[in-house]
Scaffold this motif. Sequence first.
Motif, PDB file in Angstrom:
ATOM      1  N   PHE A  38      63.635  20.071  15.299  1.00 30.82           N
ATOM      2  CA  PHE A  38      62.376  20.131  16.028  1.00 30.82           C
ATOM      3  C   PHE A  38      61.222  19.810  15.090  1.00 30.82           C
ATOM      4  O   PHE A  38      61.318  19.967  13.867  1.00 30.82           O
ATOM      5  CB  PHE A  38      62.151  21.521  16.629  1.00 30.82           C
ATOM      6  N   SER A  39      60.104  19.378  15.674  1.00 35.11           N
ATOM      7  CA  SER A  39      58.910  19.121  14.876  1.00 35.11           C
ATOM      8  C   SER A  39      58.343  20.446  14.364  1.00 35.11           C
ATOM      9  O   SER A  39      58.335  21.457  15.094  1.00 35.11           O
ATOM     10  CB  SER A  39      57.858  18.404  15.729  1.00 35.11           C
ATOM     11  N   PRO A  40      57.848  20.508  13.119  1.00 31.39           N
ATOM     12  CA  PRO A  40      57.338  21.765  12.558  1.00 31.39           C
ATOM     13  C   PRO A  40      56.172  22.356  13.348  1.00 31.39           C
ATOM     14  O   PRO A  40      56.018  23.577  13.408  1.00 31.39           O
ATOM     15  CB  PRO A  40      56.902  21.359  11.140  1.00 31.39           C
ATOM     16  N   ASP A  41      55.311  21.505  13.946  1.00 32.80           N
ATOM     17  CA  ASP A  41      54.155  22.004  14.684  1.00 32.80           C
ATOM     18  C   ASP A  41      54.456  22.200  16.173  1.00 32.80           C
ATOM     19  O   ASP A  41      53.556  22.464  16.966  1.00 32.80           O
ATOM     20  CB  ASP A  41      52.973  21.053  14.524  1.00 32.80           C
ATOM     21  N   GLU A  42      55.716  22.079  16.554  1.00 34.08           N
ATOM     22  CA  GLU A  42      56.087  22.214  17.954  1.00 34.08           C
ATOM     23  C   GLU A  42      56.258  23.679  18.327  1.00 34.08           C
ATOM     24  O   GLU A  42      56.902  24.451  17.600  1.00 34.08           O
ATOM     25  CB  GLU A  42      57.395  21.455  18.213  1.00 34.08           C
ATOM     26  N   ARG A  43      55.677  24.082  19.464  1.00 35.31           N
ATOM     27  CA  ARG A  43      55.778  25.464  19.919  1.00 35.31           C
ATOM     28  C   ARG A  43      57.131  25.698  20.576  1.00 35.31           C
ATOM     29  O   ARG A  43      57.556  24.918  21.426  1.00 35.31           O
ATOM     30  CB  ARG A  43      54.663  25.794  20.907  1.00 35.31           C
ATOM     31  N   VAL A  44      57.807  26.768  20.177  1.00 40.16           N
ATOM     32  CA  VAL A  44      59.115  27.077  20.742  1.00 40.16           C
ATOM     33  C   VAL A  44      59.135  28.536  21.191  1.00 40.16           C
ATOM     34  O   VAL A  44      58.353  29.369  20.724  1.00 40.16           O
ATOM     35  CB  VAL A  44      60.248  26.836  19.715  1.00 40.16           C
ATOM     36  N   THR A  45      60.041  28.825  22.096  1.00 44.27           N
ATOM     37  CA  THR A  45      60.264  30.187  22.585  1.00 44.27           C
ATOM     38  C   THR A  45      61.666  30.610  22.185  1.00 44.27           C
ATOM     39  O   THR A  45      62.626  29.852  22.324  1.00 44.27           O
ATOM     40  CB  THR A  45      60.126  30.253  24.113  1.00 44.27           C
ATOM     41  N   VAL A  46      61.797  31.845  21.677  1.00 43.89           N
ATOM     42  CA  VAL A  46      63.092  32.373  21.254  1.00 43.89           C
ATOM     43  C   VAL A  46      63.638  33.264  22.365  1.00 43.89           C
ATOM     44  O   VAL A  46      62.965  34.191  22.825  1.00 43.89           O
ATOM     45  CB  VAL A  46      62.967  33.181  19.948  1.00 43.89           C
ATOM     46  N   VAL A  47      64.873  32.983  22.827  1.00 42.95           N
ATOM     47  CA  VAL A  47      65.521  33.813  23.840  1.00 42.95           C
ATOM     48  C   VAL A  47      66.937  34.125  23.377  1.00 42.95           C
ATOM     49  O   VAL A  47      67.492  33.450  22.501  1.00 42.95           O
ATOM     50  CB  VAL A  47      65.571  33.098  25.212  1.00 42.95           C
ATOM     51  N   LEU A  48      67.514  35.158  23.955  1.00 44.82           N
ATOM     52  CA  LEU A  48      68.911  35.465  23.690  1.00 44.82           C
ATOM     53  C   LEU A  48      69.790  34.454  24.399  1.00 44.82           C
ATOM     54  O   LEU A  48      69.596  34.172  25.589  1.00 44.82           O
ATOM     55  CB  LEU A  48      69.247  36.885  24.162  1.00 44.82           C
ATOM     56  N   GLU A  49      70.759  33.918  23.694  1.00 46.46           N
ATOM     57  CA  GLU A  49      71.574  32.844  24.256  1.00 46.46           C
ATOM     58  C   GLU A  49      72.410  33.310  25.439  1.00 46.46           C
ATOM     59  O   GLU A  49      72.633  32.562  26.393  1.00 46.46           O
ATOM     60  CB  GLU A  49      72.498  32.278  23.158  1.00 46.46           C
ATOM     61  N   ASP A  50      72.838  34.582  25.451  1.00 45.43           N
ATOM     62  CA  ASP A  50      73.771  35.016  26.489  1.00 45.43           C
ATOM     63  C   ASP A  50      73.097  35.344  27.819  1.00 45.43           C
ATOM     64  O   ASP A  50      73.681  35.139  28.879  1.00 45.43           O
ATOM     65  CB  ASP A  50      74.580  36.226  26.014  1.00 45.43           C
ATOM     66  N   ASP A  51      71.828  35.837  27.796  1.00 44.59           N
ATOM     67  CA  ASP A  51      71.194  36.202  29.065  1.00 44.59           C
ATOM     68  C   ASP A  51      69.765  35.695  29.235  1.00 44.59           C
ATOM     69  O   ASP A  51      69.134  35.943  30.265  1.00 44.59           O
ATOM     70  CB  ASP A  51      71.213  37.726  29.257  1.00 44.59           C
ATOM     71  N   GLY A  52      69.207  34.985  28.236  1.00 45.58           N
ATOM     72  CA  GLY A  52      67.881  34.390  28.373  1.00 45.58           C
ATOM     73  C   GLY A  52      66.723  35.340  28.136  1.00 45.58           C
ATOM     74  O   GLY A  52      65.569  34.981  28.409  1.00 45.58           O
ATOM     75  N   THR A  53      66.961  36.548  27.634  1.00 46.45           N
ATOM     76  CA  THR A  53      65.868  37.484  27.354  1.00 46.45           C
ATOM     77  C   THR A  53      64.944  36.913  26.289  1.00 46.45           C
ATOM     78  O   THR A  53      65.401  36.482  25.220  1.00 46.45           O
ATOM     79  CB  THR A  53      66.423  38.840  26.871  1.00 46.45           C
ATOM     80  N   ILE A  54      63.641  36.901  26.567  1.00 44.45           N
ATOM     81  CA  ILE A  54      62.671  36.370  25.607  1.00 44.45           C
ATOM     82  C   ILE A  54      62.456  37.381  24.485  1.00 44.45           C
ATOM     83  O   ILE A  54      62.235  38.573  24.736  1.00 44.45           O
ATOM     84  CB  ILE A  54      61.337  36.058  26.303  1.00 44.45           C
ATOM     85  N   VAL A  55      62.505  36.893  23.262  1.00 45.26           N
ATOM     86  CA  VAL A  55      62.322  37.751  22.090  1.00 45.26           C
ATOM     87  C   VAL A  55      60.976  37.404  21.449  1.00 45.26           C
ATOM     88  O   VAL A  55      60.811  36.325  20.887  1.00 45.26           O
ATOM     89  CB  VAL A  55      63.468  37.561  21.069  1.00 45.26           C
ATOM     90  N   GLN A  56      60.023  38.314  21.548  1.00 41.07           N
ATOM     91  CA  GLN A  56      58.691  38.090  20.987  1.00 41.07           C
ATOM     92  C   GLN A  56      58.288  39.157  19.973  1.00 41.07           C
ATOM     93  O   GLN A  56      57.366  38.960  19.204  1.00 41.07           O
ATOM     94  CB  GLN A  56      57.647  38.045  22.114  1.00 41.07           C
ATOM     95  N   ASP A  57      58.967  40.284  19.986  1.00 40.84           N
ATOM     96  CA  ASP A  57      58.569  41.426  19.163  1.00 40.84           C
ATOM     97  C   ASP A  57      59.447  41.512  17.922  1.00 40.84           C
ATOM     98  O   ASP A  57      60.688  41.462  18.009  1.00 40.84           O
ATOM     99  CB  ASP A  57      58.685  42.713  19.999  1.00 40.84           C
TER     100      ASP A  57
END
Length: 320
Positions: A38-57
């Motif tokens: 991915f591009s270094p300045d590209e915004r990405v969202t981290v989620v759990l692969e098995d159920d899609g839970t967003i990880v922000q904390d």
Amino acid sequence: MTDRKPCKVCNFTRQKSYGLVVPSLDELKTKGCEFLGFSPDERVTVVLEDDGTIVQDQAYFLCLPLNTKFMLLHEKETWSPARRMDGGTAWMARDSIILGADAVDASAAASPWWHLAQQLKQDLTSIILMSEEDLQTLVDAPSPELASALGFQQKKAEDLQETMQRVLDRREEERQSKELLQLYLKASENNDGKQEEPSQPSQEGAGDAEVDGMEVDSASGFMPRTLMVLKGKTSPETRLSTEDLQMVVSKGVEVMEQVLGFDRTRTSELLQACKAELNVRLQQVQAVQSIRSATQPESSQQSSEQSAEEGAETLAQGSD
């Protein structure tokens, strides 16, 4: 080194997967983007692969088990569960997912219906709150691409578009019924006014510039909006009020030919369509009156019939 956490990271197709050891969620994003290309300045969202839970904390990230698998998503990518197939056909599913995603991201993502489709994918019940413009946008979308964006079979996407079209048709029918009711009430008010007050002398030139506070084209006698609707390509007669239909029919072919700038054939076809629509509305008014007469007491039935007859006569004069 004891604070560093072993984990795994993959892209949304699950085709690329890497093992990492990182101390924080931010470091996971940085290294994950680097490994996945991915591009270094590209915004990405981290989620759990098995159920899609967003990880922000960060604290939640540290509480997760070792070797937890994460998925990094671009702004327009959404998590979906892994499709399990037998070993003999798994490669076919993987390739179809990749090709489908690439095709949608490259062309459909720029289309107006794409974001609406993503909204439906997250919550199908949100269709209830969509405007008529949004529904029409989805109806006009190509069925194969819409099916791909929603994760549906093409037949299911086509059925959904047919349902949305029926909703639009019903809303148009409700709008026309409301206009008929307003016409009926207006005829009743006019009848009451004639009985209570003497007729007022007409003022010459009073309606040349405006009618009911709205600007009127002095050359044709139509409001600019009415002319715009008449020049439309798709069933303009269904979008005109009953009063406008009466005026169009009463003007005749020669006058409307000059007003619209159409040829004789096109003008004749338009007037025939307006006349047919006017007759349909006349029949609807008569049907409403029949129902009303059957449910009203005798004392008020005669006066309401007289009011309805005036409204029907007004419609009939325009359709003759």
